[in-house]
Design a protein around this motif. Structure first.
Motif, short mmCIF file in Angstrom:
data_model
loop_
_atom_site.label_atom_id
_atom_site.label_comp_id
_atom_site.label_asym_id
_atom_site.label_seq_id
_atom_site.Cartn_x
_atom_site.Cartn_y
_atom_site.Cartn_z
N SER A 63 0.84 -1.19 0.07
CA SER A 63 0.12 -0.18 0.10
C SER A 63 0.94 1.21 0.05
O SER A 63 0.70 2.14 -0.70
CB SER A 63 -0.94 0.04 1.24
OG SER A 63 -1.73 0.96 1.28
N ALA A 64 1.90 1.20 0.86
CA ALA A 64 3.03 2.56 0.82
C ALA A 64 3.73 2.42 -0.46
O ALA A 64 3.96 3.80 -0.86
CB ALA A 64 3.76 2.51 1.75
N THR A 65 3.81 1.53 -1.08
CA THR A 65 4.47 1.46 -2.66
C THR A 65 3.52 2.21 -3.46
O THR A 65 3.84 3.15 -4.46
CB THR A 65 4.73 0.30 -2.90
OG1 THR A 65 5.78 -0.66 -2.11
CG2 THR A 65 5.26 0.23 -4.58
N GLN A 66 2.09 2.10 -3.28
CA GLN A 66 1.36 2.77 -4.11
C GLN A 66 1.22 4.18 -3.81
O GLN A 66 1.04 5.00 -4.88
CB GLN A 66 0.09 2.23 -4.26
CG GLN A 66 -0.27 0.59 -4.55
CD GLN A 66 0.40 0.28 -6.05
OE1 GLN A 66 -0.02 1.06 -6.96
NE2 GLN A 66 1.08 -0.61 -6.14
N GLU A 67 1.47 4.57 -2.76
CA GLU A 67 1.56 6.00 -2.26
C GLU A 67 2.84 6.38 -3.02
O GLU A 67 2.91 7.83 -3.33
CB GLU A 67 1.65 6.05 -0.71
CG GLU A 67 0.37 5.60 -0.33
CD GLU A 67 -0.49 6.92 0.08
OE1 GLU A 67 -0.40 7.82 -0.78
OE2 GLU A 67 -1.73 6.76 0.69
N TYR A 68 3.87 5.76 -2.91
CA TYR A 68 5.10 6.27 -3.35
C TYR A 68 4.99 6.38 -5.13
O TYR A 68 5.31 7.41 -5.45
CB TYR A 68 6.24 5.11 -3.16
CG TYR A 68 7.52 5.45 -3.93
CD1 TYR A 68 8.58 6.18 -3.11
CD2 TYR A 68 7.79 4.79 -5.13
CE1 TYR A 68 9.55 6.62 -3.91
CE2 TYR A 68 8.99 5.22 -5.54
CZ TYR A 68 9.70 6.03 -5.04
OH TYR A 68 11.02 5.92 -5.76
N ASN A 69 4.30 5.49 -5.60
CA ASN A 69 3.94 5.48 -6.96
C ASN A 69 3.24 6.58 -7.30
O ASN A 69 3.83 7.45 -8.30
CB ASN A 69 3.58 4.12 -7.48
CG ASN A 69 4.39 2.90 -7.36
OD1 ASN A 69 5.52 3.12 -7.31
ND2 ASN A 69 3.69 2.00 -7.46
N ARG A 70 2.16 7.09 -6.49
CA ARG A 70 1.44 8.09 -6.91
C ARG A 70 2.29 9.68 -6.65
O ARG A 70 2.02 10.63 -7.56
CB ARG A 70 -0.09 8.20 -6.16
CG ARG A 70 -0.75 9.39 -5.82
CD ARG A 70 -2.14 9.25 -4.98
NE ARG A 70 -2.81 8.39 -5.88
CZ ARG A 70 -4.22 8.11 -5.22
NH1 ARG A 70 -4.25 8.63 -3.94
NH2 ARG A 70 -4.84 7.22 -5.74
N ALA A 71 3.04 9.54 -5.52
CA ALA A 71 4.08 10.60 -5.24
C ALA A 71 4.93 10.93 -6.33
O ALA A 71 5.13 12.09 -6.57
CB ALA A 71 4.52 10.63 -3.72
N LYS A 72 5.43 10.05 -6.75
CA LYS A 72 6.39 10.01 -7.85
C LYS A 72 5.87 10.62 -9.06
O LYS A 72 6.70 11.30 -9.69
CB LYS A 72 6.95 8.71 -7.96
CG LYS A 72 8.22 8.47 -8.90
CD LYS A 72 8.96 7.25 -9.06
CE LYS A 72 10.14 7.24 -9.98
NZ LYS A 72 10.79 5.83 -10.09
N GLU A 73 4.72 10.15 -9.41
CA GLU A 73 4.15 10.47 -10.63
C GLU A 73 3.76 11.72 -10.52
O GLU A 73 3.69 12.70 -11.41
CB GLU A 73 2.78 9.82 -10.80
CG GLU A 73 2.25 9.68 -12.24
CD GLU A 73 1.08 8.85 -12.56
OE1 GLU A 73 0.98 8.27 -13.61
OE2 GLU A 73 0.27 8.73 -11.83
#
Length: 390
Positions: A63-73
């Motif tokens: 879930s935190a990885t998806q947060e990271y992906n969203r923030a990176k994008e």
């Protein structure tokens, strides 16, 4: 007067430093301390509890990885916006400077004397328009010069607006970068906790944990096999009904020629266009089997779960969003019973994982840190829902 004899009774003296007494006291204190520590210490978790805790930590990391992906994008998007605005501001500033020089030359041509130079007066004025009106020059300016003044003020207002936009975009970029750092730290923390928990297990406990994992995989495989059998039976029944219909209509030759040869129930119902795209998706996904899971990765040498699904569908010409949370909204919702190869299956209540359905109750996915892209039963994790992209 003779001295009076003391009537006080001599104080009796008792030894309290006997070695035997001291040893006994220390022993009692030591036992009491150990008892207290035993009473307050947390009991060692069972293997079942360890497995559940590790699974939960990996899910939280996902879930935190998806947060990271969203923030990176978001960070990349904000950075592009800031760069574009700053380029525009720089160009507009050059244009303003050129207009300011032109206006200064106009003023200098009208006045050749005075304590304050015409150019300085122009620059210090609230606006060129006000300066020229106060100086009673408007009637003496040419139409071209009037136009230059109007354009200058428009440029000045636009530049101020762009500077405000740049400031706002920079603030958004800073917020995105902070979110990126926070999400990265969360992922790393959860994975470190999982590794620490596993490192504390004895060899025997690790063997028991592996046995639990084997049973879990076996149960998921059994469900997938049952699903595969049901799909095969349903496909056979569909073909039988088609043959009967063709025989009744007198067109027995060429039976099944327009049904396609895909796997899964209702293969023909999704249309040939979808089947063609799905074949490209599966071909790409199969070529990635064996590559490591790396959180935040989008290929070509490693993937996280949504990075793999995004890349696979891109190979078929379809652009999916980056995160599982956005991908789950990027297509037609499909019931688990109606899955076709190429469909995306999402897992857990927080939609933190996704895989590509390949038929027979199986999927290709990038599982978790320490594992490679592989085929696995869709029943290995709790299913949230599924979609059909394109």
């Amino acid at each position: 007067m003779p001295a009076l004899a003391s009537h006080r009774k001599p104080r009796s003296r008792t030894r309290t430093n006997s070695p035997a007494v001291g040893l006994t006291t220390a022993a009692i204190a030591s036992v009491s301390l150990l008892s207290a520590q035993s009473a307050t210490a947390d009991p060692k978790p069972s293997i079942d509890e360890v497995q559940k805790k590790v699974d939960d930590l990996y899910r939280q990391a996902g879930s935190a990885t998806q947060e990271y992906n969203r923030a990176k994008e978001s960070t990349a998007k904000q950075r592009r916006t800031v760069d574009r605005i700053l380029d525009d501001v720089a160009k507009r500033t050059d244009s303003l400077n050129e207009s300011r020089r032109a206006l200064g030359s106009y003023a200098a041509a009208q006045y050749r004397t005075g304590a304050v130079t015409p150019t300085a007066a122009l620059l210090f004025a609230d606006s060129p328009q006000a300066y020229f009106e106060q100086s009673q020059l408007m009637d003496r300016l040419t139409e071209q010069q009037r136009s230059t003044i109007t354009e200058f003020e428009a440029e000045q207002a636009a530049a101020a607006k762009q500077r405000a936009q740049a400031t706002k975009s920079l603030e958004s970029l800073t917020a995105s970068q902070q979110s990126l750092r926070t999400s990265k730290q969360t992922v790393q923390t959860k994975l470190a906790e999982a590794r620490e928990l596993l490192s504390q297990l004895t060899a025997e406990e690790k063997a028991r944990l592996a046995e639990l994992e084997r049973k879990r995989e076996e149960e998921a495989r059994r469900k997938a096999e049952a699903r595969a059998k049901a799909e095969a039976e349903a496909e056979a029944e569909r073909q039988r009904q088609e043959r009967e219909q063709q025989e009744q209509s007198g067109s027995g030759t060429g039976a099944g020629s327009d049904t396609g040869s895909g796997t899964g129930t209702g293969t023909g119902t999704a249309g040939g266009a979808y089947a063609a795209k799905a074949e490209k998706v599966l071909s790409f996904a199969r070529a990635q089997i064996g590559k490591p899971y790396v959180w935040g990765a989008t290929g070509p040498s490693s993937f996280d779960c949504s990075g793999l699904t995004q890349a696979a569908w891109k190979a078929a010409g379809v652009d999916l969003p980056r995160t599982t949370w956005d991908q789950v909204k990027a297509g037609q919702s499909v019931a688990t019973a109606d899955l076709l190869p190429g469909d995306l299956v999402f897992f857990y209540d927080d939609i933190s994982h996704v895989g590509i359905y390949i038929g027979d109750g199986k999927m290709i996915h990038a599982p978790k840190p320490g594992a490679n892209v592989r085929e696995e039963s869709i029943y290995y994790m709790p299913i949230y829902g599924s979609i059909r992209p394109a």
